[in-house]
Design a protein around this motif. Structure first.
Motif, mmCIF file in Angstrom:
data_model
loop_
_atom_site.group_PDB
_atom_site.id
_atom_site.type_symbol
_atom_site.label_atom_id
_atom_site.label_comp_id
_atom_site.label_asym_id
_atom_site.label_seq_id
_atom_site.Cartn_x
_atom_site.Cartn_y
_atom_site.Cartn_z
ATOM 1 N N UNK A 28 0.851 -1.191 0.000
ATOM 2 C CA UNK A 28 0.000 0.000 0.000
ATOM 3 C C UNK A 28 0.887 1.242 0.000
ATOM 4 N N UNK A 29 1.485 1.481 -1.140
ATOM 5 C CA UNK A 29 2.450 2.579 -1.259
ATOM 6 C C UNK A 29 1.812 3.936 -0.988
ATOM 7 N N UNK A 30 0.611 4.155 -1.505
ATOM 8 C CA UNK A 30 -0.046 5.453 -1.324
ATOM 9 C C UNK A 30 -0.251 5.752 0.155
ATOM 10 N N UNK A 31 -0.669 4.761 0.904
ATOM 11 C CA UNK A 31 -0.903 4.950 2.338
ATOM 12 C C UNK A 31 0.401 5.297 3.063
ATOM 13 N N UNK A 32 1.450 4.572 2.766
ATOM 14 C CA UNK A 32 2.737 4.819 3.414
ATOM 15 C C UNK A 32 3.259 6.205 3.045
ATOM 16 N N UNK A 33 3.159 6.582 1.771
ATOM 17 C CA UNK A 33 3.643 7.902 1.358
ATOM 18 C C UNK A 33 2.842 9.016 2.005
ATOM 19 N N UNK A 71 5.059 7.010 -11.636
ATOM 20 C CA UNK A 71 4.146 8.154 -11.739
ATOM 21 C C UNK A 71 3.158 8.169 -10.581
ATOM 22 N N UNK A 72 2.684 6.993 -10.177
ATOM 23 C CA UNK A 72 1.735 6.914 -9.065
ATOM 24 C C UNK A 72 2.353 7.423 -7.761
ATOM 25 N N UNK A 73 3.654 7.243 -7.602
ATOM 26 C CA UNK A 73 4.326 7.715 -6.386
ATOM 27 C C UNK A 73 4.320 9.231 -6.283
ATOM 28 N N UNK A 74 4.262 9.915 -7.402
ATOM 29 C CA UNK A 74 4.334 11.376 -7.396
ATOM 30 C C UNK A 74 2.983 12.036 -7.159
ATOM 31 N N UNK A 75 1.911 11.269 -7.246
ATOM 32 C CA UNK A 75 0.575 11.811 -7.040
ATOM 33 C C UNK A 75 0.456 12.359 -5.627
ATOM 34 N N UNK A 76 0.014 13.583 -5.527
ATOM 35 C CA UNK A 76 -0.172 14.191 -4.215
ATOM 36 C C UNK A 76 0.937 15.143 -3.799
ATOM 37 N N UNK A 77 1.931 15.325 -4.663
ATOM 38 C CA UNK A 77 3.027 16.250 -4.369
ATOM 39 C C UNK A 77 3.055 17.366 -5.401
ATOM 40 N N UNK A 78 3.242 18.585 -4.927
ATOM 41 C CA UNK A 78 3.290 19.754 -5.814
ATOM 42 C C UNK A 78 4.596 19.831 -6.603
ATOM 43 N N UNK A 99 -4.813 18.000 0.754
ATOM 44 C CA UNK A 99 -5.762 16.887 0.696
ATOM 45 C C UNK A 99 -5.066 15.546 0.668
ATOM 46 N N UNK A 100 -3.799 15.510 0.237
ATOM 47 C CA UNK A 100 -3.048 14.252 0.155
ATOM 48 C C UNK A 100 -2.871 13.634 1.523
ATOM 49 N N UNK A 101 -2.575 14.422 2.509
ATOM 50 C CA UNK A 101 -2.343 13.914 3.864
ATOM 51 C C UNK A 101 -3.623 13.456 4.563
ATOM 52 N N UNK A 102 -4.776 13.836 4.018
ATOM 53 C CA UNK A 102 -6.035 13.501 4.665
ATOM 54 C C UNK A 102 -6.711 12.264 4.077
ATOM 55 N N UNK A 103 -6.193 11.733 2.987
ATOM 56 C CA UNK A 103 -6.835 10.579 2.340
ATOM 57 C C UNK A 103 -6.705 9.336 3.160
#
Length: 103
Positions: A28-33, A71-78, A99-103
């Motif tokens: 769950x990479x998105x959760x960890x990031x 590319x998925x790893x970069x989602x949520x970063x400006x 919003x990235x930190x609240x998902x």
């Protein structure tokens, strides 16, 4: 790391967090990031170093990421920078969107 409680990490955050040769093993990479990004101080950087499929021998591709996964790893970063380090992708991720930190 994937299932660990991050409450023991410094409350005032970090300027630099590095994941070296480990992201391919996290399901769950998105959760960890998201959880790590929440620990970055303003101006902090999350660096991910990982092999890339295109530059990894067939028998070791299970430890490498492809372009879509990177590319998925970069989602949520400006701010995102990608460097090639002799077959390794080095991602420097900064400024997680609120919003990235609240998902």
């Amino acid at each position: 790391m994937e299932h660990e409680d991050l409450a023991d990490l410094a409350e005032d955050g970090y300027d630099l967090i590095v994941l070296r040769l480990s992201i391919a093993f996290i399901r769950d990479r998105a959760r960890v990031l998201r959880r790590l990004a929440a620990r970055l101080r303003e101006g902090g950087v999350l660096v991910i170093i990982t092999p890339v499929v295109e530059r990894t021998a067939q028998e070791r591709r299970n430890i490498a990421l492809d372009e879509k996964e990177l590319a998925a790893l970069t989602d949520g970063f400006e701010h995102v920078e990608l460097f090639d380090a002799e077959g390794l992708a080095v991602l420097a991720l900064q400024e997680p969107v609120a919003s990235f930190n609240k998902r």
